[in-house]
Design a protein around this motif. Structure first.
Motif, PDB file in Angstrom:
ATOM      1  N   ILE A  40       0.870  -1.186   0.000  1.00  0.00           N
ATOM      2  CA  ILE A  40       0.000   0.000   0.000  1.00  0.00           C
ATOM      3  C   ILE A  40       0.903   1.231   0.000  1.00  0.00           C
ATOM      4  N   SER A  41       1.030   1.849  -1.152  1.00  0.00           N
ATOM      5  CA  SER A  41       1.959   2.977  -1.291  1.00  0.00           C
ATOM      6  C   SER A  41       1.556   3.827  -2.485  1.00  0.00           C
ATOM      7  N   GLY A  42       2.281   4.914  -2.685  1.00  0.00           N
ATOM      8  CA  GLY A  42       1.996   5.794  -3.821  1.00  0.00           C
ATOM      9  C   GLY A  42       0.865   6.764  -3.516  1.00  0.00           C
ATOM     10  N   SER A  43       0.379   7.419  -4.554  1.00  0.00           N
ATOM     11  CA  SER A  43      -0.677   8.423  -4.381  1.00  0.00           C
ATOM     12  C   SER A  43      -2.041   7.790  -4.167  1.00  0.00           C
ATOM     13  N   SER A  44      -2.226   6.589  -4.714  1.00  0.00           N
ATOM     14  CA  SER A  44      -3.580   6.020  -4.731  1.00  0.00           C
ATOM     15  C   SER A  44      -4.268   5.996  -3.362  1.00  0.00           C
ATOM     16  N   PRO A  45      -3.587   5.518  -2.296  1.00  0.00           N
ATOM     17  CA  PRO A  45      -4.313   5.473  -1.023  1.00  0.00           C
ATOM     18  C   PRO A  45      -4.619   6.858  -0.441  1.00  0.00           C
ATOM     19  N   GLY A  49     -11.310  12.453  -2.917  1.00  0.00           N
ATOM     20  CA  GLY A  49     -12.624  12.658  -3.537  1.00  0.00           C
ATOM     21  C   GLY A  49     -13.276  11.389  -4.021  1.00  0.00           C
ATOM     22  N   GLY A  50     -12.616  10.660  -4.912  1.00  0.00           N
ATOM     23  CA  GLY A  50     -13.183   9.417  -5.396  1.00  0.00           C
ATOM     24  C   GLY A  50     -12.992   9.208  -6.872  1.00  0.00           C
ATOM     25  N   ILE A  51     -13.981   8.586  -7.488  1.00  0.00           N
ATOM     26  CA  ILE A  51     -13.829   8.133  -8.866  1.00  0.00           C
ATOM     27  C   ILE A  51     -15.053   8.563  -9.680  1.00  0.00           C
ATOM     28  N   GLU A 149      13.016  -2.107  -5.618  1.00  0.00           N
ATOM     29  CA  GLU A 149      13.020  -0.886  -6.421  1.00  0.00           C
ATOM     30  C   GLU A 149      13.515  -1.155  -7.832  1.00  0.00           C
ATOM     31  N   LEU A 150      12.681  -0.784  -8.796  1.00  0.00           N
ATOM     32  CA  LEU A 150      13.110  -0.869 -10.194  1.00  0.00           C
ATOM     33  C   LEU A 150      14.300   0.063 -10.378  1.00  0.00           C
ATOM     34  N   CYS A 151      15.423  -0.441 -10.910  1.00  0.00           N
ATOM     35  CA  CYS A 151      16.529   0.487 -11.120  1.00  0.00           C
ATOM     36  C   CYS A 151      17.102   0.433 -12.530  1.00  0.00           C
ATOM     37  N   GLY A 200       9.077   9.782 -10.143  1.00  0.00           N
ATOM     38  CA  GLY A 200       9.130   9.530 -11.591  1.00  0.00           C
ATOM     39  C   GLY A 200      10.154   8.493 -12.008  1.00  0.00           C
ATOM     40  N   ASP A 201      10.493   7.569 -11.088  1.00  0.00           N
ATOM     41  CA  ASP A 201      11.539   6.565 -11.410  1.00  0.00           C
ATOM     42  C   ASP A 201      11.272   5.849 -12.724  1.00  0.00           C
ATOM     43  N   GLY A 202      10.049   5.336 -12.866  1.00  0.00           N
ATOM     44  CA  GLY A 202       9.718   4.532 -14.050  1.00  0.00           C
ATOM     45  C   GLY A 202       9.913   5.333 -15.317  1.00  0.00           C
ATOM     46  N   GLY A 348      -1.460   4.211 -15.758  1.00  0.00           N
ATOM     47  CA  GLY A 348      -1.660   5.072 -14.587  1.00  0.00           C
ATOM     48  C   GLY A 348      -0.966   6.402 -14.781  1.00  0.00           C
ATOM     49  N   GLU A 349      -0.584   7.000 -13.662  1.00  0.00           N
ATOM     50  CA  GLU A 349      -0.059   8.372 -13.738  1.00  0.00           C
ATOM     51  C   GLU A 349       1.275   8.446 -14.475  1.00  0.00           C
ATOM     52  N   CYS A 350       2.035   7.359 -14.532  1.00  0.00           N
ATOM     53  CA  CYS A 350       3.331   7.422 -15.240  1.00  0.00           C
ATOM     54  C   CYS A 350       3.132   7.422 -16.747  1.00  0.00           C
TER      55      CYS A 350
HETATM   56  C1  LIG Z   1      -3.565  13.653  -2.051  1.00  0.00           C
HETATM   57  C2  LIG Z   1      -4.088  13.146  -3.372  1.00  0.00           C
HETATM   58  C3  LIG Z   1      -5.461  13.059  -3.572  1.00  0.00           C
HETATM   59  C4  LIG Z   1      -5.958  12.582  -4.791  1.00  0.00           C
HETATM   60  N1  LIG Z   1      -7.315  12.442  -4.953  1.00  0.00           N
HETATM   61  C5  LIG Z   1      -7.790  11.859  -6.093  1.00  0.00           C
HETATM   62  C6  LIG Z   1      -9.178  11.563  -6.241  1.00  0.00           C
HETATM   63  O1  LIG Z   1      -9.974  11.808  -5.347  1.00  0.00           O
HETATM   64  N2  LIG Z   1      -9.590  10.981  -7.402  1.00  0.00           N
HETATM   65  C7  LIG Z   1      -8.731  10.670  -8.431  1.00  0.00           C
HETATM   66  O2  LIG Z   1      -9.159  10.152  -9.457  1.00  0.00           O
HETATM   67  N3  LIG Z   1      -7.402  10.933  -8.291  1.00  0.00           N
HETATM   68  C8  LIG Z   1      -6.921  11.496  -7.155  1.00  0.00           C
HETATM   69  N4  LIG Z   1      -5.579  11.737  -7.023  1.00  0.00           N
HETATM   70  C9  LIG Z   1      -4.676  11.287  -8.095  1.00  0.00           C
HETATM   71  C10 LIG Z   1      -4.556   9.767  -8.039  1.00  0.00           C
HETATM   72  O3  LIG Z   1      -4.519   9.360  -6.689  1.00  0.00           O
HETATM   73  C11 LIG Z   1      -3.306   9.285  -8.738  1.00  0.00           C
HETATM   74  O4  LIG Z   1      -3.177   9.871  -9.995  1.00  0.00           O
HETATM   75  C12 LIG Z   1      -3.372   7.770  -8.921  1.00  0.00           C
HETATM   76  O5  LIG Z   1      -3.642   7.163  -7.680  1.00  0.00           O
HETATM   77  C13 LIG Z   1      -2.076   7.248  -9.501  1.00  0.00           C
HETATM   78  O6  LIG Z   1      -2.104   5.867  -9.429  1.00  0.00           O
HETATM   79  P1  LIG Z   1      -0.879   5.012  -9.960  1.00  0.00           P
HETATM   80  O7  LIG Z   1      -1.207   3.594  -9.664  1.00  0.00           O
HETATM   81  O8  LIG Z   1      -0.572   5.397 -11.341  1.00  0.00           O
HETATM   82  O9  LIG Z   1       0.375   5.513  -9.079  1.00  0.00           O
HETATM   83  P2  LIG Z   1       0.609   5.499  -7.507  1.00  0.00           P
HETATM   84  O10 LIG Z   1      -0.626   5.229  -6.750  1.00  0.00           O
HETATM   85  O11 LIG Z   1       1.348   6.737  -7.175  1.00  0.00           O
HETATM   86  O12 LIG Z   1       1.538   4.220  -7.289  1.00  0.00           O
HETATM   87  C14 LIG Z   1       2.860   4.188  -7.761  1.00  0.00           C
HETATM   88  C15 LIG Z   1       3.508   2.919  -7.247  1.00  0.00           C
HETATM   89  O13 LIG Z   1       4.781   2.751  -7.855  1.00  0.00           O
HETATM   90  C16 LIG Z   1       5.730   2.409  -6.866  1.00  0.00           C
HETATM   91  N5  LIG Z   1       7.062   2.817  -7.352  1.00  0.00           N
HETATM   92  C17 LIG Z   1       7.529   4.059  -7.630  1.00  0.00           C
HETATM   93  N6  LIG Z   1       8.808   4.005  -8.054  1.00  0.00           N
HETATM   94  C18 LIG Z   1       9.148   2.681  -8.055  1.00  0.00           C
HETATM   95  C19 LIG Z   1      10.334   1.952  -8.369  1.00  0.00           C
HETATM   96  N7  LIG Z   1      11.491   2.561  -8.763  1.00  0.00           N
HETATM   97  N8  LIG Z   1      10.337   0.602  -8.238  1.00  0.00           N
HETATM   98  C20 LIG Z   1       9.210  -0.054  -7.822  1.00  0.00           C
HETATM   99  N9  LIG Z   1       8.059   0.579  -7.504  1.00  0.00           N
HETATM  100  C21 LIG Z   1       8.032   1.924  -7.619  1.00  0.00           C
HETATM  101  C22 LIG Z   1       5.259   3.157  -5.629  1.00  0.00           C
HETATM  102  O14 LIG Z   1       5.826   2.616  -4.454  1.00  0.00           O
HETATM  103  C23 LIG Z   1       3.751   2.899  -5.749  1.00  0.00           C
HETATM  104  O15 LIG Z   1       3.442   1.619  -5.271  1.00  0.00           O
HETATM  105  C24 LIG Z   1      -5.066  12.216  -5.818  1.00  0.00           C
HETATM  106  C25 LIG Z   1      -3.696  12.325  -5.618  1.00  0.00           C
HETATM  107  C26 LIG Z   1      -3.200  12.774  -4.406  1.00  0.00           C
HETATM  108  C27 LIG Z   1      -1.718  12.875  -4.202  1.00  0.00           C
END
Ligand SMILES: Cc1cc2nc3c(=O)[nH]c(=O)nc-3n(C[C@H](O)[C@H](O)[C@H](O)COP(=O)(O)OP(=O)(O)OC[C@H]3O[C@@H](n4cnc5c(N)ncnc54)[C@H](O)[C@@H]3O)c2cc1C
Length: 484
Positions: A40-45, A49-51, A149-151, A200-202, A348-350
């Motif tokens: 459980i990590s990154g921005s998602s948790p 607001g929601g979806i 960690e992906l490197c 932005g590692d990826g 996703g966001e990347c």
């Molecule tokens: C505070 C906040 C509130 C938000 N509210 C909303 C909302 O209400 N609704 C909405 O739609 N969006 C919202 N967003 C945006 C949304 O949460 C993100 O855009 C979305 O969750 C991104 O999901 P993801 O899976 O792409 O990345 P993330 O959830 O950021 O996950 C990235 C993952 O990659 C891993 N990682 C990173 N680098 C490496 C590496 N080198 N090697 C291995 N693993 C790595 C991290 O540990 C993590 O597990 C919000 C964002 C924030 C910060």
């Protein structure tokens, strides 16, 4: 020490995009899900607001499409937007089937012309991610590698190098399909809502591997970020839904500076120019005093405001600023998540599908993670069917003489150099945040390019992590120059 592992599907990153991709792919075979820190990590948790999704009969797909295009200033990839919007109800149902319980009423958020945000009060991301994690942990086809960690990405041999953050051991993982889901890079800015792992590692590792990226300069600034720092935590986001309930954005004299329900980029710009006019970062406030039972509606936010900052939203004005929040730019993909390199996907966001255009509509990005994860699984499933491609554990590794092997000896220099990071954060925040004047913009870009060049000259002192960050911000500055 280097161990070699072989797997059909490798997913890197365990946010909503990585976890949902892993769940879909697990129906096709074995998956390794590796993540830099905890599952459980990154921005998602952190999503509050929601979806977004059309599930009310008085709402329409056309309206959600139009709102998304309006927010993106019509620069969006229309095909991707149509896919996103039409797929949304199925994705909300998918989450409910996995066990997510949404509130009965959908929220209204900035930029939406209908209350269409399915939510679990202000902890939507936490509820969704915990449910996905529960399903991942119960899935026998998914192996989880935490603190991994992906490197390095080796595009030619379809493998990655990863490093255990516990033992420092380096592992090489070969996969038939590699899916990068490592999130954005908003934490490279001074004011940011994102966790520190989002650097932005990826994206930088894809650049190193010769995989195309697009529009890295397109970063979204959220207008209602609490203007107070927290130790080892991202700044507190005050969700859009607070404005949906009637909160106003005011200056120090109590005058409303902008219609609070305008899309994010417009509201952020208004705050940026007000701060410039006042020559101060402490001059704009969110006034939520008219919202009855704030702590029932927003329990998570109310609790942090009170316990960490002695603020009560029903009584006090909340000091706000704009902060880096979401990255529209990223690894370039088509609507199937395919990058410029065969069998390497990004989601996703990347990723940059173009779905958000110049500015993402609120609550469209959790949705993005789900929709394009499903697309990737469909694309891979089709490839397997069409080519009758068999996965082989005995693939021969083709030695590449020009390959830059990930150098384990750099480990002792692997830490993020804090002075270097400060320079990056200051440069991006001061010169590459919000500025509309083209001449000023170009001047700013030249300033940061000079700063980054100077850092590059000191390359020998930089750890591989710092070098990766430098690679990313240099590409970002180049994209900014091209997009002026
Ligand atoms: C505070 C906040 C509130 C938000 N509210 C909303 C909302 O209400 N609704 C909405 O739609 N969006 C919202 N967003 C945006 C949304 O949460 C993100 O855009 C979305 O969750 C991104 O999901 P993801 O899976 O792409 O990345 P993330 O959830 O950021 O996950 C990235 C993952 O990659 C891993 N990682 C990173 N680098 C490496 C590496 N080198 N090697 C291995 N693993 C790595 C991290 O540990 C993590 O597990 C919000 C964002 C924030 C910060």
């Amino acid at each position: 020490m280097k161990n070699n592992t072989h797997v059909p599907f490798l997913v890197i990153g365990s946010g909503i995009a990585g976890m949902s991709t892993a769940l879909h792919l697990s129906k096709l075979g074995k998956v390794i899900l590796c993540t830099k820190s905890k599952l459980i990590s990154g921005s998602s948790p952190l999503a509050q607001g929601g979806i977004a999704g059309v599930i009310n009969k008085n709402d329409s797909f056309e309206s959600h499409i139009q709102d998304t295009m309006n927010a993106g200033r019509n620069t969006n990839n229309k095909k991707a937007v149509e896919l996103l919007v039409h797929q949304a109800p199925e994705e909300i149902q998918f989450l409910e089937n996995l066990g997510v319980r949404f509130e009965k009423d959908q929220h209204l958020e900035g930029g939406h012309s209908f209350p269409r945000v399915s939510n679990s009060k202000d902890i939507s991301g936490k509820i969704i991610i915990e449910t996905l994690a529960f399903n991942i942990l119960a899935n026998r086809n998914i192996s989880i590698m935490e603190n991994t960690e992906l490197c390095k990405i080796d595009a030619q041999n379809k493998s990655i190098s990863s490093r255990s953050n516990n033992t420092n051991n380096v592992n090489r993982i070969f996969a038939e399909y590699i899916i990068v889901a490592t999130g954005g890079y908003s934490s490279l800015y001074q004011d940011s809502t994102s966790p520190k792992e989002n650097m932005g590692d990826g994206i930088s590792l894809c650049i190193n591997a010769g995989i195309a990226t697009k529009d890295l300069d397109k970063v979204q600034f959220h207008p209602t970020v609490l203007n107070k720092k927290r130790e080892n935590k991202p700044q507190l986001l005050l969700t859009e839904a607070i404005r949906g309930f009637g909160a106003k954005i005011i200056d120090k004299n109590g005058k409303e500076i902008i219609d609070a329900l305008q899309p994010r980029d417009i509201v952020s710009k208004a705050i940026y120019y007000e701060e410039k006019k006042q020559k101060s970062k402490n001059c704009v406030f969110l006034d939520a005093r008219n919202i009855k039972n704030f702590s029932t509606k927003f329990p998570f936010i109310a609790n942090i405001l009170e316990t960490e900052f002695a603020l009560n939203a029903e009584k006090n004005l909340l000091p706000i600023t704009f902060g880096a929040h979401y990255c529209m730019g990223g690894i370039k993909t088509n609507i199937w998540g395919e990058t410029s390199t065969p069998d390497i996907y990004a989601v996703g966001e990347c990723a940059h599908t173009g779905v958000h255009g110049n500015n993402r509509l609120a609550s469209n990005s959790l949705l993005e993670g789900l929709v394009f994860a499903r697309q990737i699984a469909k694309s891979i499933s089709n490839k397997i069917k069409n080519k009758n491609k068999k996965y082989s554990e005995n693939r021969i590794y083709k030695e590449n003489k020009n390959e830059t092997v990930y150098d384990e000896s750099e480990e002792k220099y692997a830490q993020y150099n804090s002075e270097f990071l400060e320079t990056i954060k200051n440069s991006l925040s001061q010169y590459l945040s919000i500025e509309e004047n083209k001449i000023k913009k170009l001047e700013n870009i030249q300033i940061v390019q000079k700063i980054f060049k100077d850092l590059e000259k000191n390359n020998y002192k930089l750890s591989y992590r710092n070098k990766n960050i430098l690679t990313l911000v240099q590409r970002l500055a180049k994209d900014a120059e091209n997009n002026v």
